[in-house]
Design a protein around this motif. Structure first.
Motif, PDB file in Angstrom:
ATOM      1  N   MET A 174       2.416  14.320   7.699  1.00  0.00           N
ATOM      2  CA  MET A 174       3.454  13.648   8.469  1.00  0.00           C
ATOM      3  C   MET A 174       2.905  12.989   9.736  1.00  0.00           C
ATOM      4  SD  MET A 174       6.365  13.768   6.957  1.00  0.00           S
ATOM      5  CE  MET A 174       7.277  14.645   5.683  1.00  0.00           C
ATOM      6  N   GLY A 175       1.979  13.636  10.404  1.00  0.00           N
ATOM      7  CA  GLY A 175       1.397  13.051  11.602  1.00  0.00           C
ATOM      8  C   GLY A 175       0.639  11.775  11.290  1.00  0.00           C
ATOM      9  N   TYR A 176      -0.137  11.804  10.213  1.00  0.00           N
ATOM     10  CA  TYR A 176      -0.900  10.622   9.801  1.00  0.00           C
ATOM     11  C   TYR A 176       0.035   9.498   9.361  1.00  0.00           C
ATOM     12  CZ  TYR A 176      -4.716   7.982   7.655  1.00  0.00           C
ATOM     13  OH  TYR A 176      -5.641   7.011   7.341  1.00  0.00           O
ATOM     14  N   ALA A 177       1.086   9.849   8.615  1.00  0.00           N
ATOM     15  CA  ALA A 177       2.061   8.839   8.183  1.00  0.00           C
ATOM     16  C   ALA A 177       2.769   8.218   9.386  1.00  0.00           C
ATOM     17  CB  ALA A 177       3.076   9.470   7.234  1.00  0.00           C
ATOM     18  N   SER A 178       3.053   9.008  10.410  1.00  0.00           N
ATOM     19  CA  SER A 178       3.686   8.459  11.621  1.00  0.00           C
ATOM     20  C   SER A 178       2.753   7.482  12.318  1.00  0.00           C
ATOM     21  CB  SER A 178       4.072   9.605  12.565  1.00  0.00           C
ATOM     22  OG  SER A 178       5.012  10.467  11.973  1.00  0.00           O
ATOM     23  N   MET A 215      -8.605   3.809  11.305  1.00  0.00           N
ATOM     24  CA  MET A 215      -9.636   2.784  11.357  1.00  0.00           C
ATOM     25  C   MET A 215     -10.740   3.035  10.328  1.00  0.00           C
ATOM     26  SD  MET A 215      -8.408   0.846  13.697  1.00  0.00           S
ATOM     27  CE  MET A 215      -6.764   1.368  13.179  1.00  0.00           C
ATOM     28  N   GLU A 216     -10.868   4.271   9.864  1.00  0.00           N
ATOM     29  CA  GLU A 216     -11.946   4.621   8.941  1.00  0.00           C
ATOM     30  C   GLU A 216     -11.474   4.786   7.497  1.00  0.00           C
ATOM     31  OE1 GLU A 216     -13.394   8.225  10.582  1.00  0.00           O
ATOM     32  OE2 GLU A 216     -14.106   7.308  12.467  1.00  0.00           O
ATOM     33  N   ASP A 217     -10.170   4.761   7.272  1.00  0.00           N
ATOM     34  CA  ASP A 217      -9.619   5.004   5.940  1.00  0.00           C
ATOM     35  C   ASP A 217      -9.691   3.732   5.099  1.00  0.00           C
ATOM     36  OD1 ASP A 217      -8.204   5.703   3.696  1.00  0.00           O
ATOM     37  OD2 ASP A 217      -6.566   6.665   4.787  1.00  0.00           O
ATOM     38  N   ASP A 230      -8.420   3.148   2.191  1.00  0.00           N
ATOM     39  CA  ASP A 230      -7.141   2.868   1.541  1.00  0.00           C
ATOM     40  C   ASP A 230      -6.164   2.181   2.493  1.00  0.00           C
ATOM     41  OD1 ASP A 230      -7.789   3.805  -0.970  1.00  0.00           O
ATOM     42  OD2 ASP A 230      -7.181   5.856  -0.520  1.00  0.00           O
ATOM     43  N   VAL A 231      -6.292   2.421   3.785  1.00  0.00           N
ATOM     44  CA  VAL A 231      -5.469   1.698   4.755  1.00  0.00           C
ATOM     45  C   VAL A 231      -5.827   0.222   4.733  1.00  0.00           C
ATOM     46  CG1 VAL A 231      -5.018   1.373   7.216  1.00  0.00           C
ATOM     47  CG2 VAL A 231      -5.009   3.665   6.257  1.00  0.00           C
ATOM     48  N   ARG A 232      -7.130  -0.075   4.736  1.00  0.00           N
ATOM     49  CA  ARG A 232      -7.553  -1.488   4.683  1.00  0.00           C
ATOM     50  C   ARG A 232      -7.127  -2.132   3.371  1.00  0.00           C
ATOM     51  NH1 ARG A 232     -12.113   0.907   7.141  1.00  0.00           N
ATOM     52  NH2 ARG A 232     -13.217   1.022   5.142  1.00  0.00           N
ATOM     53  N   LYS A 233      -7.271  -1.398   2.274  1.00  0.00           N
ATOM     54  CA  LYS A 233      -6.899  -1.940   0.968  1.00  0.00           C
ATOM     55  C   LYS A 233      -5.405  -2.228   0.901  1.00  0.00           C
ATOM     56  CE  LYS A 233      -8.685   0.326  -2.350  1.00  0.00           C
ATOM     57  NZ  LYS A 233      -8.895   1.458  -3.276  1.00  0.00           N
ATOM     58  N   SER A 234      -4.588  -1.270   1.348  1.00  0.00           N
ATOM     59  CA  SER A 234      -3.140  -1.461   1.286  1.00  0.00           C
ATOM     60  C   SER A 234      -2.676  -2.553   2.240  1.00  0.00           C
ATOM     61  CB  SER A 234      -2.423  -0.143   1.602  1.00  0.00           C
ATOM     62  OG  SER A 234      -2.762   0.328   2.896  1.00  0.00           O
ATOM     63  N   LEU A 235      -3.306  -2.652   3.412  1.00  0.00           N
ATOM     64  CA  LEU A 235      -2.956  -3.727   4.343  1.00  0.00           C
ATOM     65  C   LEU A 235      -3.314  -5.088   3.761  1.00  0.00           C
ATOM     66  CD1 LEU A 235      -3.784  -2.674   8.025  1.00  0.00           C
ATOM     67  CD2 LEU A 235      -1.601  -3.479   7.100  1.00  0.00           C
ATOM     68  N   THR A 236      -4.482  -5.171   3.134  1.00  0.00           N
ATOM     69  CA  THR A 236      -4.890  -6.439   2.518  1.00  0.00           C
ATOM     70  C   THR A 236      -3.915  -6.847   1.425  1.00  0.00           C
ATOM     71  OG1 THR A 236      -7.216  -5.963   2.989  1.00  0.00           O
ATOM     72  CG2 THR A 236      -6.747  -7.628   1.312  1.00  0.00           C
ATOM     73  N   ASN A 237      -3.549  -5.901   0.553  1.00  0.00           N
ATOM     74  CA  ASN A 237      -2.571  -6.199  -0.499  1.00  0.00           C
ATOM     75  C   ASN A 237      -1.249  -6.674   0.086  1.00  0.00           C
ATOM     76  OD1 ASN A 237      -4.302  -5.488  -2.601  1.00  0.00           O
ATOM     77  ND2 ASN A 237      -3.607  -3.365  -2.653  1.00  0.00           N
ATOM     78  N   ALA A 270      -6.589  11.361  17.127  1.00  0.00           N
ATOM     79  CA  ALA A 270      -7.393  11.566  15.916  1.00  0.00           C
ATOM     80  C   ALA A 270      -6.805  10.827  14.715  1.00  0.00           C
ATOM     81  CB  ALA A 270      -7.510  13.057  15.618  1.00  0.00           C
ATOM     82  N   ASN A 271      -5.472  10.814  14.587  1.00  0.00           N
ATOM     83  CA  ASN A 271      -4.852  10.110  13.456  1.00  0.00           C
ATOM     84  C   ASN A 271      -5.125   8.616  13.517  1.00  0.00           C
ATOM     85  OD1 ASN A 271      -3.665  12.373  12.201  1.00  0.00           O
ATOM     86  ND2 ASN A 271      -1.938  12.333  13.630  1.00  0.00           N
TER      87      ASN A 271
END
Length: 315
Positions: free
Chosen positions: A281-285, A75-77, A79-86, A69-70
């Motif tokens: 913590m699970g999501y951060a891992s 894949m849907e977050d 902010d993950v795409r934004k931070s990866l792009t930056n 699930a994490n």
């Protein structure tokens, strides 16, 4: 009944086996501190983080298994795409500029005398041992949009300095300039590589009428390509894991001042928020393992391409 004595060859082989066994034990004894440290501080935490990435864990209650699930949430977050792009944009800006500036400084040092070269090597390397948080605080003052030293110097030439720490268009260039403060280790590596280039190659090329640029392109670059390749990998990994300076000088400053901090939202900053601010913590891992996979893929691509560009004398 007489007992046959072992031959000289048998005694030699027995002594050699004992010697090899002692050498092997000595080698393991010397390696054991690193092996124990790697096991305790690297391997076990990596396995634990992978297990946690499959759970819902907030550090207060026992983890609950959630499967993948994490990873699906990653894949849907947005902010993950934004931070990866930056982070990727910053890496594309930082790595070539760091290598170019370091090579230029190393070339200048290679032309100086022994005594002065040692002094300058020390001066260039000193920023490497400065805590990165301290460097971030220093550059927070230097890049201040109203009263920073950088904008004051630009004003002497009639140039209106930008808002380095709050303007999204200038956050990444400002961070790149900050990173160029600590290129000492790369300079030292390039200097050692330049010193190992046989001078007779330059002499022969000069006699053939080769220009300075052609000598650099066809002699210097191939002969130091191994060092260039090593620093390319190291700098790429470091750029993809940037955190301290970005958080201290840009992200934290913009957030506290009430400005949009999206341009300074790098991947590790977002991971830090999820893990230690929101206790996901699970999501951060899971985020950590995604970054590990990205770094692994990029490194493998670089290694694959290196076969075309890296020159080894033994070949």
């Amino acid at each position: 009944m007489s007992t046959a004595l072992p031959t000289r060859g048998a005694r030699t082989r027995k002594w050699a086996r004992g010697f090899r066994r002692r050498e092997t034990l000595a080698a393991y004894a010397f390696l054991s501190p690193w092996m124990i440290g790697f096991l305790i501080f690297m391997l076990i935490p990596m396995v634990a983080s992978f297990v946690l990435s499959l759970t819902d864990y907030d550090a207060l209650r026992a983890p609950t298994a959630v499967g993948l699930a994490n990873y699906r949430q990653l894949m849907e977050d947005p902010d993950v795409r934004k931070s990866l792009t930056n982070t990727l944009v910053y890496a594309l800006m930082s790595v070539p500029s760091t290598m170019a500036v370091s090579l230029g400084l190393a070339a200048l040092l290679a032309r100086t005398g022994r005594r002065s070269a040692g002094i300058f090597r020390t001066l260039f390397y000193l920023p490497e041992i400065t805590p990165k948080v301290a460097v971030g605080v220093l550059f927070l003052f230097l890049f201040n949009g109203q009263a920073g030293l950088v904008n004051e110097l630009l004003g002497l030439f009639g140039v209106q300095g930008p808002q380095w720490s709050t303007d999204g268009a200038w956050v990444k260039p400002g961070l790149v300039l900050m990173h160029l403060w600590s290129v000492g280790s790369t300079v030292v590596i390039y200097l050692a590589a330049l010193k190992s280039v046989p001078p007779e190659l330059y002499e022969a090329a000069e006699l053939d009428g080769a220009s300075r640029w052609r000598r650099f392109r066809h002699i210097t670059v191939p002969m130091i390509s191994g060092a260039l390749f090593f620093t390319l990998i190291v700098q790429s990994i470091a750029a993809l894991q940037t955190f301290d300076e970005a958080y201290t000088a840009f992200y934290g400053n913009a957030s506290s001042a009430g400005y949009s901090s999206d341009a300074a939202l790098f991947y590790l900053i977002y991971l830090f928020q999820q893990g230690f601010q929101f206790l996901h913590m699970g999501y951060a891992s899971a985020m950590a393992w995604l970054l590990f996979a990205i770094i692994m893929v990029i490194t493998l691509i670089q290694v694959r391409l290196s076969k075309r560009f890296v020159y080894y004398e033994g070949r």
